[in-house]
Design a protein around this motif. Structure first.
Motif, short mmCIF file in Angstrom:
data_model
loop_
_atom_site.label_atom_id
_atom_site.label_comp_id
_atom_site.label_asym_id
_atom_site.label_seq_id
_atom_site.Cartn_x
_atom_site.Cartn_y
_atom_site.Cartn_z
N LYS A 171 3.90 -3.42 9.52
CA LYS A 171 5.00 -2.47 9.32
C LYS A 171 6.26 -3.15 8.80
O LYS A 171 6.86 -2.67 7.83
CB LYS A 171 5.28 -1.73 10.63
CG LYS A 171 6.28 -0.59 10.48
CD LYS A 171 6.46 0.17 11.79
CE LYS A 171 7.47 1.30 11.61
NZ LYS A 171 7.67 2.04 12.89
N PRO A 172 6.68 -4.29 9.37
CA PRO A 172 7.88 -4.95 8.81
C PRO A 172 7.65 -5.55 7.42
O PRO A 172 8.62 -5.79 6.69
CB PRO A 172 8.18 -6.06 9.82
CG PRO A 172 7.44 -5.68 11.06
CD PRO A 172 6.22 -4.94 10.59
N ALA A 173 6.38 -5.79 7.06
CA ALA A 173 6.09 -6.47 5.79
C ALA A 173 5.80 -5.51 4.64
O ALA A 173 5.76 -5.94 3.48
CB ALA A 173 4.89 -7.40 5.97
N ARG A 174 5.59 -4.22 4.94
CA ARG A 174 5.09 -3.30 3.91
C ARG A 174 6.06 -3.09 2.75
O ARG A 174 5.66 -2.70 1.66
CB ARG A 174 4.75 -1.93 4.54
CG ARG A 174 3.51 -1.93 5.41
CD ARG A 174 2.25 -2.23 4.63
NE ARG A 174 1.90 -1.23 3.66
CZ ARG A 174 1.14 -0.16 3.91
NH1 ARG A 174 0.68 0.05 5.14
NH2 ARG A 174 0.84 0.69 2.97
N ASN A 175 7.36 -3.34 2.98
CA ASN A 175 8.31 -3.12 1.89
C ASN A 175 8.46 -4.33 0.97
O ASN A 175 9.26 -4.31 0.04
CB ASN A 175 9.69 -2.74 2.46
CG ASN A 175 10.27 -3.83 3.35
OD1 ASN A 175 9.58 -4.78 3.69
ND2 ASN A 175 11.54 -3.68 3.73
N PRO A 218 7.66 -6.48 -2.09
CA PRO A 218 7.02 -6.16 -3.37
C PRO A 218 5.82 -7.03 -3.70
O PRO A 218 4.98 -6.67 -4.54
CB PRO A 218 8.14 -6.36 -4.39
CG PRO A 218 9.12 -7.27 -3.72
CD PRO A 218 9.04 -6.94 -2.27
N ASN A 219 5.70 -8.17 -3.03
CA ASN A 219 4.58 -9.09 -3.32
C ASN A 219 3.36 -8.83 -2.45
O ASN A 219 2.35 -9.53 -2.58
CB ASN A 219 5.03 -10.54 -3.18
CG ASN A 219 5.45 -10.87 -1.76
OD1 ASN A 219 6.03 -10.05 -1.06
ND2 ASN A 219 5.16 -12.10 -1.32
N LEU A 220 3.44 -7.84 -1.55
CA LEU A 220 2.30 -7.48 -0.70
C LEU A 220 1.75 -6.14 -1.13
O LEU A 220 2.44 -5.12 -1.06
CB LEU A 220 2.71 -7.44 0.77
CG LEU A 220 1.62 -6.98 1.76
CD1 LEU A 220 0.41 -7.91 1.74
CD2 LEU A 220 2.19 -6.86 3.18
N HIS A 221 0.49 -6.14 -1.56
CA HIS A 221 -0.17 -4.91 -2.02
C HIS A 221 -1.28 -4.57 -1.02
O HIS A 221 -2.23 -5.34 -0.86
CB HIS A 221 -0.76 -5.13 -3.42
CG HIS A 221 -1.34 -3.90 -4.02
ND1 HIS A 221 -2.19 -3.92 -5.11
CD2 HIS A 221 -1.23 -2.58 -3.69
CE1 HIS A 221 -2.56 -2.69 -5.43
NE2 HIS A 221 -1.99 -1.86 -4.57
N VAL A 222 -1.12 -3.45 -0.32
CA VAL A 222 -2.09 -3.02 0.68
C VAL A 222 -2.88 -1.85 0.14
O VAL A 222 -2.30 -0.84 -0.28
CB VAL A 222 -1.38 -2.62 1.99
CG1 VAL A 222 -2.41 -2.19 3.05
CG2 VAL A 222 -0.53 -3.77 2.52
N VAL A 223 -4.20 -1.97 0.14
CA VAL A 223 -5.07 -0.90 -0.32
C VAL A 223 -5.98 -0.50 0.83
O VAL A 223 -6.75 -1.32 1.34
CB VAL A 223 -5.93 -1.33 -1.53
CG1 VAL A 223 -6.78 -0.16 -2.03
CG2 VAL A 223 -5.04 -1.86 -2.66
N THR A 224 -5.89 0.75 1.25
CA THR A 224 -6.75 1.25 2.32
C THR A 224 -7.95 1.98 1.74
O THR A 224 -7.98 2.30 0.54
CB THR A 224 -5.97 2.19 3.25
OG1 THR A 224 -5.37 3.23 2.49
CG2 THR A 224 -4.88 1.42 3.99
N GLU A 225 -8.94 2.23 2.58
CA GLU A 225 -10.21 2.87 2.18
C GLU A 225 -10.85 2.14 1.01
O GLU A 225 -11.38 2.75 0.08
CB GLU A 225 -10.00 4.35 1.90
CG GLU A 225 -9.45 5.06 3.14
CD GLU A 225 -9.33 6.56 3.00
OE1 GLU A 225 -10.34 7.25 3.23
OE2 GLU A 225 -8.22 7.03 2.68
#
Length: 536
Positions: free
Chosen positions: A204-208, A210-217
């Protein structure tokens, strides 16, 4: 179809993967891709603590594996839940916060996991937690996982602690310190009445960023190899196959089932197995998927004479409404109860150096977590052996990444495990029979008065025992020369460059406690090593 180029790709956003991705993305110069097979963690029941019971059989957030028939437990097929969402199993587990004992990690070191002794891992346990009440020698003050003491306390839980004292156990309210033996309240991974998963604490603190791309499903189907180097992953999203490339490392954090499955689907594993399943052998590594360990428990449940249990707070609509209102106003009460309130650590034999039995005392009774509690006051205590000798495996059934793998626990295969569990059930009966518990206990419901001899107790354990859902060891850490080792002490897959595993699967031996916190520690230590290696 190429999804893009990244410095690091992390497969699995669970107890370790969320940690690795969050820590690596602290370096703004690195591009990090985090792939999670499950959906986002949006359900309220992933955050309200008692939701662990609701998600126990929820296929949206739970892989809901079923193991193969196990002859050691009368051919039963063990239900094996695993988290399938951001936070992984830390989003659906029972929230018991336990590390194990110093000798666990010192034994890892002796088994070839250099740099993983207790003095080596303690700084990472301290780094991950916030627990102001604990001794700062052993506990952290500003980590992402907030730790609280179990809040459900009443005359019944105090009586159970008193029963342990009657049996000669010391009072211990700090199981995560230097001494584990004793009886006391558990610590829990909760923050202000809410579950504190790695999704909440780390992602949650890291989601903003720009260098972290999270892809679910996003289901990872295989690691892409260029000779003996991992260069990318192939995964599917919404029916479309995509590829992503990594310039530095690919880190598998799928857990004790999914990580060995992905390795095997990628052609890394026992050559004979892979050939039989239609997978081209890329690298012979026979330990992949072997060495499966878990804690196997047996329960004693009793009917209680006073309305001091969770059953009494959820037995009808008015009771549920009252519990919900209390939770909304004060963030406490029945909705904050975890999978255990009081813990006991004891020895089955006096000659042992450290405890080999763990007890969870839960102020709830029912046939299992998937059904309603009994309509009367009842409690359950479960006991499990710390370090079983029995070993199982995880093996793919085919080259289809959507087909669940073969899982076999072999839970009570070894005689020592059988004897220890029988001793554990006898100990529970002593606890319930102690003077302190006499004002509360009406009668034993299970195993019941007809189960008395060692043979009868063992038969009961085979027929009714359950997994503690602490699967580990299937990509064990050790030196390349070690039999069946999969990763080295820096979690690099033996013989493959650019590929690491960081999750519970790397444990050479299961810890003497619930495994989730140790898995989070593995994520912290893995990220630290990856950062150091990238700077070298």
């Amino acid at each position: 179809m190429a999804e893009g180029y990244y410095d690091f790709i992390v497969v699995g956003a669970g107890s370790a993967g969320a940690v690795v991705a969050a820590r690596l993305s602290e370096n703004s110069a690195w591009k990090v891709l985090l792939l999670e097979a499950g959906p986002p963690n949006k359900s309220i029941w992933l955050h309200v603590p008692i939701g662990f019971a609701k998600n126990f059989t929820n296929p949206r957030y739970n892989w809901m594996y079923t193991a193969d028939p196990d002859s050691s437990i009368n051919g039963r097929q063990m239900f094996t839940p695993r988290g399938k969402t951001l936070g992984g199993s830390s989003s659906i587990n029972g929230m018991i916060y336990l590390r194990g004992v110093p000798t666990d990690f010192n034994h890892w070191r002796q088994m070839g996991a250099v740099g993983w002794g207790y003095d080596d891992v303690l700084p990472f346990f301290r780094k991950l937690e916030t627990y102001p009440e604990g001794d700062s020698t052993y506990h952290g003050r500003s980590g992402p996982i907030e730790v609280t003491d179990a809040a459900w306390r009443n005359d019944l839980t105090e009586a159970f602690i008193a029963a342990g004292r009657e049996l000669g156990l010391p009072r211990n309210d700090g199981f995560n310190g230097p001494v584990q033996e004793g009886v006391g309240y558990f610590q829990l991974s909760q923050k202000r009445g809410l579950r504190n998963s790695t999704a909440r604490g780390y992602l949650k603190p890291a989601r903003n960023r720009p260098n972290l791309h999270v892809v679910t499903e996003a289901l990872v189907e295989r690691v892409i190899l260029d000779g003996k180097r991992a260069v990318g992953v192939e995964y599917s999203v919404g029916g479309q196959t995509r590829q992503a490339r990594a310039g530095c490392d690919i880190i598998l954090s799928g857990g004790a089932i999914n990580s060995p499955q992905i390795l095997q689907l990628s052609g890394i594993g026992a050559g004979e197995l892979l050939s039989q399943r239609g997978v081209a052998v890329q690298h012979e590594l026979p330990g992949v998927g072997e060495n499966l360990q878990d804690h196997y428990n047996c329960k004693v449940s009793t009917r209680i004479s006073r309305p001091l249990t969770v059953n009494d707070h959820v037995k009808n609509f008015p009771a549920k409404a009252k519990a919900a209102l209390r939770y909304a106003l004060f963030r406490d009460g029945a909705l904050t109860v975890a999978a255990g309130v009081v813990g006991v650590f004891t020895k089955s034999r006096p000659e042992l150096e450290v405890p080999d039995l763990q007890v969870h005392f839960f102020p709830f009774s029912g046939d299992n977590l998937a059904v309603a509690p009994h309509p009367f006051s009842g409690v359950t205590a479960i006991v499990n052996q710390h370090v079983p000798e029995s070993r199982g495996h995880v093996r793919i059934r085919s080259s289809n990444p959507r087909e669940y793998p073969s899982i076999l626990g072999n839970y009570l295969k070894e005689e020592l495990d059988q004897r220890t569990l029988v001793a554990g059930v006898k100990f529970l009966r002593q606890m319930f029979g102690a003077t302190a518990m006499k004002p509360f206990v009406m009668h034993e419901m299970k195993p019941g008065k007809d189960v008395r001899s060692d043979d009868e107790i063992l038969a009961y354990a085979r027929e009714t025992g359950d997994s503690c859902y602490h699967l580990s060891g299937t990509c064990r850490m050790g030196m390349a020369s070690a039999k069946m080792a999969v990763v080295d002490e820096r979690l690099r897959v033996h013989g493959i460059e650019g590929l690491r595993v960081a999750d519970a699967s790397i444990m050479p031996q299961i810890t003497s406690a619930n495994t989730n916190v140790t898995t989070i520690m593995i994520g912290e230590k893995a990220a630290d090593m990856i950062k150091a290696d990238a700077r070298a």
